[in-house]
Structures are given as C-alpha cells and as structure tokens.
Design a protein around this motif. Structure first.
Motif, mmCIF file in Angstrom:
data_model
loop_
_atom_site.group_PDB
_atom_site.id
_atom_site.type_symbol
_atom_site.label_atom_id
_atom_site.label_comp_id
_atom_site.label_asym_id
_atom_site.label_seq_id
_atom_site.Cartn_x
_atom_site.Cartn_y
_atom_site.Cartn_z
ATOM 1 N N THR A 1 14.597 -9.312 -50.960
ATOM 2 C CA THR A 1 14.990 -9.858 -52.392
ATOM 3 C C THR A 1 14.766 -12.042 -51.263
ATOM 4 O O THR A 1 15.290 -12.502 -51.108
ATOM 5 N N ARG A 2 13.167 -12.055 -50.979
ATOM 6 C CA ARG A 2 13.187 -13.323 -50.075
ATOM 7 C C ARG A 2 14.040 -13.440 -49.162
ATOM 8 O O ARG A 2 14.574 -13.981 -48.630
ATOM 9 N N GLY A 3 14.297 -12.418 -48.468
ATOM 10 C CA GLY A 3 14.956 -12.044 -46.916
ATOM 11 C C GLY A 3 14.151 -11.863 -45.828
ATOM 12 O O GLY A 3 12.603 -11.510 -45.773
ATOM 13 N N GLY A 4 14.768 -11.305 -45.048
ATOM 14 C CA GLY A 4 14.195 -10.444 -43.296
ATOM 15 C C GLY A 4 13.534 -11.664 -42.926
ATOM 16 O O GLY A 4 13.308 -13.273 -43.419
ATOM 17 N N PRO A 5 12.806 -11.129 -41.949
ATOM 18 C CA PRO A 5 11.480 -11.893 -41.395
ATOM 19 C C PRO A 5 10.444 -13.153 -41.873
ATOM 20 O O PRO A 5 10.615 -12.535 -43.270
ATOM 21 N N GLY A 6 10.820 -14.289 -41.516
ATOM 22 C CA GLY A 6 9.279 -14.478 -42.684
ATOM 23 C C GLY A 6 7.718 -14.730 -42.288
ATOM 24 O O GLY A 6 7.587 -13.853 -41.552
ATOM 25 N N MET A 7 7.062 -14.689 -43.532
ATOM 26 C CA MET A 7 5.871 -13.921 -43.185
ATOM 27 C C MET A 7 5.555 -13.381 -42.938
ATOM 28 O O MET A 7 4.853 -12.857 -42.141
ATOM 29 N N PRO A 8 5.405 -12.227 -43.523
ATOM 30 C CA PRO A 8 5.233 -10.983 -43.723
ATOM 31 C C PRO A 8 3.623 -11.284 -43.701
ATOM 32 O O PRO A 8 2.625 -11.951 -44.338
ATOM 33 N N SER A 9 2.895 -10.183 -43.018
ATOM 34 C CA SER A 9 1.174 -9.517 -43.432
ATOM 35 C C SER A 9 0.511 -8.503 -43.439
ATOM 36 O O SER A 9 0.940 -7.447 -43.107
ATOM 37 N N ILE A 10 -0.355 -8.747 -43.900
ATOM 38 C CA ILE A 10 -1.760 -7.442 -44.036
ATOM 39 C C ILE A 10 -3.198 -8.000 -43.495
ATOM 40 O O ILE A 10 -2.967 -8.970 -43.862
ATOM 41 N N MET A 11 -3.680 -6.956 -43.143
ATOM 42 C CA MET A 11 -4.918 -7.530 -42.495
ATOM 43 C C MET A 11 -5.400 -6.480 -42.836
ATOM 44 O O MET A 11 -5.439 -5.538 -42.689
ATOM 45 N N SER A 12 -7.258 -7.186 -42.608
ATOM 46 C CA SER A 12 -8.601 -5.813 -42.767
ATOM 47 C C SER A 12 -9.419 -6.189 -41.902
ATOM 48 O O SER A 12 -9.704 -7.616 -41.977
ATOM 49 N N GLU A 13 -10.628 -5.171 -41.097
ATOM 50 C CA GLU A 13 -10.792 -5.870 -39.945
ATOM 51 C C GLU A 13 -11.914 -5.102 -40.865
ATOM 52 O O GLU A 13 -13.268 -4.959 -39.628
ATOM 53 N N ASP A 14 -12.436 -5.040 -42.025
ATOM 54 C CA ASP A 14 -13.085 -4.607 -42.733
ATOM 55 C C ASP A 14 -14.266 -5.164 -44.137
ATOM 56 O O ASP A 14 -13.892 -4.198 -44.929
ATOM 57 N N ASP A 15 -13.667 -6.229 -43.926
ATOM 58 C CA ASP A 15 -13.895 -6.932 -45.140
ATOM 59 C C ASP A 15 -13.145 -6.701 -46.649
ATOM 60 O O ASP A 15 -13.381 -6.577 -47.553
ATOM 61 N N GLY A 16 -11.891 -6.280 -46.274
ATOM 62 C CA GLY A 16 -11.179 -5.712 -47.340
ATOM 63 C C GLY A 16 -11.134 -4.130 -47.486
ATOM 64 O O GLY A 16 -10.395 -3.848 -48.490
#
Length: 374
Positions: free
Chosen positions: A130-145
C-alpha cells in the motif's frame, strides 16, 4: 469541428507571481468530440477504474506498449501491446510476474540499451504494498517484451517513479522524478534525478535538481533541444496558483537553471510530448491554466522549442478528450507514427454514464489541426 479564438493575455508584473487574472493568449481547437479518432484500450466499468497509463514506442515505430494501474494511483498489473500503431491492442497481463500486481502508483515503461548494445525494457513503479516498502520496484524484459522478470527495488523514496528519461551523450540515461519530505506526498515537493550507466541495473545516488520556495515542482518531463546541446525539463506546479515550471541544462544534467514559469499555454499536470517531423513540439497534459476554456480536460500544446526556451506563447492548443470527472485525467503517452499521426493516450472518464475511468487514445495529425486553426 469546433474552433475557438481566444483573447490576449493580461501582462503580469513578474515571473512566479500568483496570476489568477491571467487569460488565454493562443487559440484552442477542439477534436474531443470526434469519436472516430478514439481507440478504447481498457474500458472502465462501474466497479473498475483504469488509471495513469504510460507508453513506450519501439524502434519499428508501429509497436507500442502501455502500462497502467488499477484505481487512482493504485496497483500495477495491466499491460497492453499494439503492433499496428495503436489501432488494435492485446493484453499481456498473464505474461507478467505475479509480484507485479503488488507494485503501486503510476508505473512507467522505458527501453534502455547497455554499453554492450543490449536493449532491455523496464517498468518502474513507485512502491510496494500500500505504497510502502522499498521505493521503485521494477520488472524487466530482455527479449522485447516477450518474457518478464521481477527485479530488486532501487530503494529510492518517491511519490511516483521516474516520470521521464532522456539518453545522455555518453550513452547513459538520466531519469527524473519527485518526492516530498520523508518520501511522502506532501509539500514542499522537489524534483530529483538519477543516472544509470549500465542500462538500468544500477543508478547513481539521487540528487535534487529543482526546489522552489512557495511552489511544488513535480512530475518532470525531460527532453533534448533540436540541436542536441541542451536538456529541457517541464514540471507540474502543484500549488496550481500560477503557471507550470521549466528549467534547462547545458551540461547533460550536471547543473540546471533556476526554474521559471512556462508560457501560459503549457500550464498543466504531467507533461509528455513528441517532436513532429517539422520540428514543432506537441506536448499533452491535464489543463490547469488560469482562465482556460478547457479546465481539467486532456489537451495538447503545439509550438517550437524556441517558444519554450524564450517564454513565447506557442501556436495553439488542442482539446484532445473531454473529462467527465473534472480534473482527473492526463498522465499521457505520446507517440508519433511514420505517417505523422500522433497517438495520444490517457486515462479519463470517457462519458457521463456509470463507468469509471478508461484508458483511451485519440489520433490526429498536425496537418489537420493546422487547418482548423486557419
């Protein structure tokens, strides 16, 4: 089609003053009712609010990704893709990591190339839970999505994640975002930047690049001048007492000029723009200008970089879509197709029925709106 010519601006005494008496100084054309231009990407329902999209145009110019969140500043999770320049869209939610739905508040998507030439797609969000925890989580793709994996959070406290990025001359990427005291969404707001030199894996310690006494700069949009020698950063001003803000850097973000007021026509929230083939900029946002005839609606400003740099009014504005929820729209994606079509994507309450906000795009060419202005 509706064309509106508006009266001149009333001069102000100084930059930065409250200018409640200010009036429009460029014309506005209205294409918001032309429904043949509209494409519904994700329709809201009486119970489902689709909010805050961000788009990424791939190098082929016809493939575009968009990500958004559920509810106002709520959970991430949705993603869609088009391969025909935004005419049809397919959902990709089932391809994303399960944990992505725990990321929150206005995700944004970028393509970055590392020093070895490897391109990756990244989706950053503001926070976990709920807008908590470490800032700026992310997901990543190495094969153009095609496939995605969850990545460690950057740990940067923020109100929203990177609202824009620009590639620097040395191949690194500069991302900008905003934050309040203790990472909270409260004044005074400041704009920060961070730089990655390895294509998104590691980032420099954030530094404050804009803070203005009595004002709240936020939601920065950074882009490069036509000659490539300068960076420009437009910023929402969250007291909404005057105009938006702008600053410039001539040393690749090492230092920035003192923020000053934008031209009247650029006053709004969450600017994002594209540069047309003729060199003009088309910048979309939620309209917040004093005296505007389109308050709170989804609009675009058309003008040159010189207009922005030298405080000139610009050429005209376009009412892109009508908001049936007042000042609750914008956060756009702006993409330019090879044939000159601009695809402007936003979240908006699309009609006055029971459905909540939808993610919608509208399509237009400057040749069309230029003719309307004439």
């Amino acid at each position: 089609m509706i064309m509106k010519f508006l009266i001149p601006i009333i001069p102000t005494l100084a930059v930065g003053l409250c200018i409640a008496e200010e009036k429009p100084n460029i014309p506005t054309v209205d294409i918001s009712g032309e429904t043949d231009r509209h494409v519904m990407i994700a329709e809201g329902t009486p119970d489902l609010y689709q909010g805050h999209p961000y788009t990424l145009q791939m190098p082929d110019k016809e493939t575009i990704y968009t990500v958004w969140c559920i509810n106002h500043g709520g959970a991430a999770g949705p993603m869609a893709k088009t391969t025909d320049g935004g005419l049809t869209w397919s959902r990709l939610d089932d391809k994303l990591p399960e944990g992505f739905s725990t990321h929150q508040n206005c995700p944004s998507i970028y393509r970055m190339v590392d020093p070895d030439g490897k391109a990756r797609l990244w989706v950053f969000s503001a926070a976990l839970g709920t807008r908590g925890g470490p800032g700026m989580p992310s997901i990543m793709s190495e094969d153009d999505g095609e496939t995605w994996k969850e990545m460690p959070p950057l740990g940067f406290p923020c109100v929203m994640t990177f609202s824009s990025m620009v590639k620097l001359k040395d191949g690194s990427y500069l991302g900008v975002y905003h934050v309040g005291p203790d990472g909270k969404d409260k004044p005074p707001l400041r704009v920060l930047q961070s730089i990655t030199k390895d294509g998104g894996f590691t980032w420099s310690e954030p530094k404050v690049v804009a803070e203005v006494e009595g004002k709240n700069p936020c939601e920065p949009f950074v882009f490069r001048s036509p000659d490539g020698e300068e960076l420009c950063c437009l910023m929402r001003e969250n007291t909404h007492k005057g105009r938006s803000l702008v600053m410039f850097s001539q040393d690749e973000g090492e230092t920035w000029s003192t923020p000053t007021d934008t031209p009247w026509g650029l006053t709004g929230d969450r600017h994002i723009g594209v540069q047309a083939e003729d060199g003009r900029w088309v910048i979309a946002f939620r309209d917040q200008a004093k005296g505007t005839t389109t308050p709170g609606h989804f609009v675009a400003w058309v003008g040159t970089y010189d207009d922005i740099k030298n405080g000139k009014p610009g050429q005209y504005r376009v009412k892109l879509l009508h908001s049936y929820a007042g000042r609750d729209c914008g956060y756009p994606g702006m993409d330019l197709l090879p044939d000159g079509t601009i695809v402007a994507t936003t979240y908006i309450k699309y009609d006055d029925g029971p459905n909540k906000h939808s993610v919608v795009s509208t399509r237009f060419k400057l040749s069309e709106t230029d003719e309307m202005v004439k």
